[in-house]
Design an enzyme around this catalytic site. Sequence first.
Site, PDB file in Angstrom:
ATOM      1  N   THR A  55       0.838  -1.204   0.000  1.00 57.38           N
ATOM      2  CA  THR A  55       0.000   0.000   0.000  1.00 57.38           C
ATOM      3  C   THR A  55       0.873   1.255   0.000  1.00 57.38           C
ATOM      4  O   THR A  55       0.660   2.174  -0.800  1.00 57.38           O
ATOM      5  CB  THR A  55      -0.952  -0.013   1.215  1.00 57.38           C
ATOM      6  OG1 THR A  55      -1.608  -1.284   1.253  1.00 57.38           O
ATOM      7  CG2 THR A  55      -1.980   1.094   1.122  1.00 57.38           C
ATOM      8  N   ARG A 105      -2.390   4.828   7.527  1.00 64.50           N
ATOM      9  CA  ARG A 105      -2.724   3.461   7.978  1.00 64.50           C
ATOM     10  C   ARG A 105      -2.536   3.438   9.489  1.00 64.50           C
ATOM     11  O   ARG A 105      -1.521   3.918  10.001  1.00 64.50           O
ATOM     12  CB  ARG A 105      -1.819   2.428   7.335  1.00 64.50           C
ATOM     13  CG  ARG A 105      -1.996   1.056   7.982  1.00 64.50           C
ATOM     14  CD  ARG A 105      -1.269  -0.038   7.258  1.00 64.50           C
ATOM     15  NE  ARG A 105      -1.920  -0.350   5.999  1.00 64.50           N
ATOM     16  CZ  ARG A 105      -1.610  -1.413   5.254  1.00 64.50           C
ATOM     17  NH1 ARG A 105      -0.667  -2.250   5.652  1.00 64.50           N
ATOM     18  NH2 ARG A 105      -2.221  -1.643   4.113  1.00 64.50           N
TER      19      ARG A 105
HETATM   20  N1   CP Z   1      -2.561  -5.527   0.649  1.00 59.37           N
HETATM   21  C1   CP Z   1      -1.925  -4.791   1.585  1.00 59.37           C
HETATM   22  O1   CP Z   1      -2.521  -3.940   2.288  1.00 59.37           O
HETATM   23  O2   CP Z   1      -0.588  -5.036   1.671  1.00 59.37           O
HETATM   24  P1   CP Z   1       0.430  -4.264   2.613  1.00 59.37           P
HETATM   25  O3   CP Z   1       0.073  -4.608   4.039  1.00 59.37           O
HETATM   26  O4   CP Z   1       1.791  -4.747   2.204  1.00 59.37           O
HETATM   27  O5   CP Z   1       0.247  -2.778   2.377  1.00 59.37           O
END
Ligand code: CP
Length: 307
Positions: A55, A105
Amino acid sequence: MGKFKNLISIHDLSREDIDLILDTAAKMEDVAVKRSTDLHDKIMAVLFFEASTRTRLSFESAMHRLGGSVLGFSDVMSTSAGVKGETLADTIRTVERYADLIVIRHPLDGSARVAAEFSSVPVINAGSGAEEHPTQGLLDLYSIKKMKGKIDGLTISLCGDLKYGRTVHSLGMGLSHYNVKIRLAAPPSLRMKPAVVDEMKKKGISVEQVDSIEEAVSEDVDVIYQTRIQKERFGDIREYDKVAGQFKITKKDAEKLRKDAIILHPLPRVDEIDSDVDSLPQARYFDQVYNGVVTRMAILKLLFSDA
Ligand code: CP
């Protein structure tokens, strides 16, 4: 301000909004290769309070391909919020003075919406607790449309950790705008929350719940969306141990699929798809990764466009 003020939840998007994002992502395929300077005067801040590979890096890749600049952090213990006890509100009120857009996030449900309430610049949710990951849901919808040529009319199995898997909540809600049949396959303790299932049914789509991977990976299915069991969200590790290793897709399972079926996964994968499935034509999860770049380019363009 662009077409969207923020992107916090897929619940905030209509089918028209989703189709606009998917159509814009298709237009970004060419721009992603040739590059553009459209966002040369914009700075994107990436605030990752939880680990990420895809992400964060695909957002950064998207912004670079559009000519914009990027700043931020991904190691929360190197920040005032992580080490000195700064509140999320204060972090946001600081970062909004450095950047034109915030991508966040955070491990807590509702965190992205709180961030948006304190921010004068647009906020994009890059994953909030176990509830939502709307940009992943959009890139998954884009992947289905690109690989299958359509979304309406498909039968789609959503498998694995449907309780804690935030990507599958966003994808399920996004799919509910389309004329699809959904099969939910999870261990009994990790079933999709009844409220989410009810909301999908209320939108008029067919939803069936099954208990085994064999019922999900079958000849009548067009798309298998497998997910990781989210170890980090279990309060009691013994509960995780009870379900770990269940719901694995083996090569033998995958060989039962039609040749034109596709297997997707938001990644990271632990052991829920055997590595010898990777060489089968149905295994498309690494192609899906790239779609994160063009989908996020589309979202950035639309957030900043005057249309
Ligand atoms: N799909 C996804 O959110 O992967 P990451 O945790 O690597 O960002």
